[in-house]
Design a protein around this motif. Structure first.
Motif, mmCIF file in Angstrom:
data_model
loop_
_atom_site.group_PDB
_atom_site.id
_atom_site.type_symbol
_atom_site.label_atom_id
_atom_site.label_comp_id
_atom_site.label_asym_id
_atom_site.label_seq_id
_atom_site.Cartn_x
_atom_site.Cartn_y
_atom_site.Cartn_z
ATOM 1 N N ILE A 1 2.345 4.666 1.166
ATOM 2 C CA ILE A 1 1.359 5.381 0.358
ATOM 3 C C ILE A 1 1.376 4.874 -1.076
ATOM 4 O O ILE A 1 0.317 4.669 -1.688
ATOM 5 N N LYS A 2 2.551 4.660 -1.613
ATOM 6 C CA LYS A 2 2.641 4.201 -3.004
ATOM 7 C C LYS A 2 2.033 2.805 -3.165
ATOM 8 O O LYS A 2 1.310 2.532 -4.124
ATOM 9 N N GLU A 3 2.310 1.913 -2.214
ATOM 10 C CA GLU A 3 1.848 0.535 -2.338
ATOM 11 C C GLU A 3 0.374 0.386 -1.962
ATOM 12 O O GLU A 3 -0.319 -0.475 -2.493
ATOM 13 N N GLY A 4 -0.116 1.177 -1.042
ATOM 14 C CA GLY A 4 -1.519 1.116 -0.653
ATOM 15 C C GLY A 4 -1.808 -0.040 0.284
ATOM 16 O O GLY A 4 -2.099 0.140 1.467
ATOM 17 N N LEU A 5 -1.747 -1.254 -0.219
ATOM 18 C CA LEU A 5 -1.988 -2.465 0.560
ATOM 19 C C LEU A 5 -0.669 -3.203 0.735
ATOM 20 O O LEU A 5 0.120 -3.303 -0.204
ATOM 21 N N ALA A 6 -0.428 -3.723 1.931
ATOM 22 C CA ALA A 6 0.817 -4.459 2.173
ATOM 23 C C ALA A 6 0.825 -5.760 1.371
ATOM 24 O O ALA A 6 -0.226 -6.330 1.057
ATOM 25 N N GLY A 7 2.018 -6.247 1.072
ATOM 26 C CA GLY A 7 2.157 -7.446 0.244
ATOM 27 C C GLY A 7 1.575 -8.697 0.859
ATOM 28 O O GLY A 7 1.279 -9.664 0.139
ATOM 29 N N ASP A 8 1.404 -8.712 2.182
ATOM 30 C CA ASP A 8 0.819 -9.886 2.841
ATOM 31 C C ASP A 8 -0.694 -9.775 2.991
ATOM 32 O O ASP A 8 -1.320 -10.587 3.665
ATOM 33 N N GLY A 9 -1.281 -8.767 2.351
ATOM 34 C CA GLY A 9 -2.722 -8.553 2.433
ATOM 35 C C GLY A 9 -3.150 -7.702 3.603
ATOM 36 O O GLY A 9 -4.333 -7.366 3.741
ATOM 37 N N GLY A 10 -2.198 -7.326 4.458
ATOM 38 C CA GLY A 10 -2.514 -6.491 5.611
ATOM 39 C C GLY A 10 -2.540 -5.009 5.265
ATOM 40 O O GLY A 10 -2.310 -4.601 4.124
ATOM 41 N N LEU A 11 -2.796 -4.197 6.284
ATOM 42 C CA LEU A 11 -2.850 -2.751 6.128
ATOM 43 C C LEU A 11 -1.670 -2.117 6.847
ATOM 44 O O LEU A 11 -1.296 -2.549 7.940
ATOM 45 N N PHE A 12 -1.098 -1.098 6.258
ATOM 46 C CA PHE A 12 0.026 -0.420 6.887
ATOM 47 C C PHE A 12 -0.439 0.460 8.044
ATOM 48 O O PHE A 12 -1.442 1.175 7.937
ATOM 49 N N VAL A 13 0.307 0.404 9.140
ATOM 50 C CA VAL A 13 0.058 1.263 10.298
ATOM 51 C C VAL A 13 1.398 1.788 10.799
ATOM 52 O O VAL A 13 2.430 1.122 10.664
ATOM 53 N N THR B 1 -0.398 -5.000 9.392
ATOM 54 C CA THR B 1 -1.219 -5.599 10.440
ATOM 55 C C THR B 1 -1.126 -7.123 10.457
ATOM 56 O O THR B 1 -1.586 -7.757 11.402
ATOM 57 N N ARG B 2 -0.535 -7.709 9.410
ATOM 58 C CA ARG B 2 -0.400 -9.169 9.371
ATOM 59 C C ARG B 2 1.048 -9.637 9.526
ATOM 60 O O ARG B 2 1.309 -10.836 9.543
ATOM 61 N N GLY B 3 1.968 -8.682 9.647
ATOM 62 C CA GLY B 3 3.308 -8.964 10.107
ATOM 63 C C GLY B 3 4.226 -9.754 9.212
ATOM 64 O O GLY B 3 5.275 -10.218 9.667
ATOM 65 N N GLN B 4 3.907 -9.895 7.938
ATOM 66 C CA GLN B 4 4.706 -10.756 7.071
ATOM 67 C C GLN B 4 5.528 -10.002 6.043
ATOM 68 O O GLN B 4 6.085 -10.610 5.132
ATOM 69 N N VAL B 5 5.620 -8.686 6.172
ATOM 70 C CA VAL B 5 6.446 -7.898 5.251
ATOM 71 C C VAL B 5 7.355 -6.992 6.062
ATOM 72 O O VAL B 5 7.118 -6.714 7.242
ATOM 73 N N GLU B 6 8.415 -6.517 5.430
ATOM 74 C CA GLU B 6 9.369 -5.640 6.089
ATOM 75 C C GLU B 6 8.737 -4.266 6.361
ATOM 76 O O GLU B 6 7.786 -3.850 5.701
ATOM 77 N N LYS B 7 9.311 -3.584 7.354
ATOM 78 C CA LYS B 7 8.891 -2.215 7.624
ATOM 79 C C LYS B 7 9.219 -1.331 6.428
ATOM 80 O O LYS B 7 10.220 -1.546 5.738
ATOM 81 N N VAL B 8 8.353 -0.344 6.200
ATOM 82 C CA VAL B 8 8.555 0.544 5.060
ATOM 83 C C VAL B 8 8.412 1.995 5.492
ATOM 84 O O VAL B 8 7.860 2.299 6.559
ATOM 85 N N SER B 9 8.906 2.907 4.682
ATOM 86 C CA SER B 9 8.722 4.337 4.923
ATOM 87 C C SER B 9 7.295 4.737 4.586
ATOM 88 O O SER B 9 6.539 3.986 3.956
#
Length: 500
Positions: free
Chosen positions: A19-31, A6-14
């Motif tokens: 699920i494994k990471e939980g929270l995106a590296g930029d502090g955002g949430l995966f959608v 949701t904060r757009g600063q990390v690469e797209k992931v599967s």
């Protein structure tokens, strides 16, 4: 399907990585990048299917790097009759145009079981799919129900450690006992001297602590989350919205295509967001009633477009909703801004630094089209428990009472007689004292003894005490640590045997 932050600063992931990471590296949430649309035939067909098959269908829409066989295996293990009885999410007719969706038939008597019984299975397979042999530390901040449900799901799961933080004086007696008596060689529970927001903020800060992350990595650990910030925790909740609609059609409560309303007791915005995602996927929903207790930050936001956490957090009889920072609202804002990650990140920065932000008029108007916000005070909550019991011989917990009363307020203000489904998120036996007060049977009750309250509630209402409550009476307390909120990171390191 790929997932973005949701904060757009990390690469797209599967989905497995999300699920494994939980929270995106930029502090955002995966959608997910997109949402599939389900046909009328698919939706109606869910009534005839066992719940686990419905869940596999929904999960398969998003977890495309999991095979159909793997998802069937996960859902069968999660939603067995031994854990949930005949139906994990039965729809009960209560009033003429109001039904209740009971979501508390799992091991811990709370709706969180529906997601947290399957998350460990999804997490384990995510480890395999990402080719990682690193062990996972599951961090959980809980306002009452998530903690026990996560502990129950992850206890003794190989390759994991689960650490739960709860507000020491902010949960019910039964909720606390459920957590501090949890067995399992990989479980650890801490009470904190603070509220849920302190716990949630601490967990997010720990996720963002690069130095600590590196220390864990060197020791063979990585962090993940079982809170609803994890997509693997949120996506299973979409299922019961579709199943409820299909059951309502089959029960001749509505006709297919009729727009209905869901009233949802709301704290962290995950449960109601799952409903919104179901609507995006084609479920005919007219409105969502966002039901708050006296911590009414969400109802204020819906009605004004201003999110302001700068207020006192009230301790209420519906403690799982005692929250001022509703993390999943970020996902909604991302969607309503058409994936404007820059704008969402700016609002989240303002929330963190100033405690408030105001969305644009277009977004505020769209929020009000979708959601009706209402908040219910303590006396209204207790009174509603009594009225529903007296009028319909139906017993509800305080969180369900908040949603029921919010639905009544919606009808009064809108003169709308649409069919409403009230989500019931916890068993009345998790909040016996408040329920007894509501039905007028609390006189002479020893408030310090939750088991006396349970026996009295059973006697007064001629209902059975759930075996989960009975078992608590003889279970030893295994987790006694109470710490300051600022000591969370240090205690994590000590739990994992990391020096320094």
């Amino acid at each position: 399907m790929l997932f973005v932050s949701t904060r757009g600063q990390v690469e797209k992931v599967s989905s497995a990585h999300a699920i494994k990471e939980g929270l995106a590296g930029d502090g955002g949430l995966f959608v997910p990048q997109s949402f599939p649309y389900l046909s009328q035939e698919t939706i109606l067909g869910m009534h005839a299917l066992p719940y686990e098959q419905c869940a596999a269908k929904i999960l398969g829409c998003f977890l495309t790097d999991y095979s159909a066989e793997e998802l069937a295996e996960c859902t069968a293990a999660a939603y067995s009759s031994e854990k949930f009885g005949e139906d994990p999410a039965p729809l009960r007719k209560v009033a003429e145009r109001t039904d209740v969706l009971e979501l508390w038939h799992g091991p811990t008597m709370a709706f969180k079981d529906i997601a947290l019984q399957i998350l460990p299975h999804l997490m384990t397979k995510a480890q395999e799919k990402t080719g990682s042999d690193i062990r996972i530390v599951i961090l959980v901040a809980t306002s009452g129900d998530t903690g026990k449900a996560a502990l129950e799901g992850f206890a003794d799961v190989p390759g994991t450690e689960i650490i739960v933080f709860y507000p020491e004086d902010g949960v019910s007696q039964v909720q606390k006992l459920q957590m501090v008596t949890q067995a399992g060689s990989n479980t650890k529970v801490f009470g904190i001297l603070g509220n849920f927001d302190d716990a949630q903020r601490g967990v997010k800060e720990i996720f963002g602590d690069a130095e600590l992350g590196n220390e864990l990595k060197e020791c063979g650990w990585t962090f993940s989350s079982a809170n609803s910030i994890n997509w693997g925790r949120l996506v299973p909740q979409i299922t019961y919205y579709f199943k409820a609609y299909a059951d309502a059609v089959a029960n001749e409560r509505i006709q297919f295509g009729e727009n209905i309303i869901f009233s949802v007791p709301t704290g962290n915005f995950g449960d109601i967001l799952a409903g919104y995602y179901a609507k995006k996927m084609g479920l005919p929903v007219k409105h969502f009633i966002c039901a708050s207790n006296s911590n009414n930050v969400l109802s204020d936001f819906i009605n004004t477009g201003v999110y302001n956490k700068n207020r006192t957090l009230n301790k209420t009889v519906s403690p799982s909703m005692d929250i001022l920072v509703s993390s999943n609202l970020e996902r909604l804002l991302f969607d309503l801004t058409e994936n404007d990650a820059i704008q969402v990140a700016e609002w989240m920065k303002q929330l963190n630094t100033e405690g408030t932000y105001q969305v644009s008029k277009d977004v505020a108007d769209r929020v009000r089209e979708l959601f009706f916000g209402a908040w219910i005070d303590e006396q209204e909550t207790v009174d509603t428990i009594g009225r529903v019991h007296n009028d319909f011989e139906y017993l509800i917990d305080p969180h369900t009472a908040v949603a029921w009363r919010a639905a009544e307020k919606y009808r009064l203000l809108s003169s709308d007689d649409s069919y409403i489904v009230v989500l019931s998120t916890a068993s009345p036996y998790k909040f016996c004292s408040t329920v007894l007060e509501g039905i007028g049977k609390a006189a002479g009750l020893d408030e310090t003894d939750p088991f006396a309250a349970a026996h009295k509630l059973a006697e007064e209402t001629e209902t059975l005490i759930p075996p989960q409550v009975t078992a608590l009476e003889t279970m030893p307390v295994l987790h006694k640590n109470v710490i300051a909120a600022g000591e969370m990171a240090q205690n994590i390191k000590e739990t994992l045997g990391i020096k320094g």
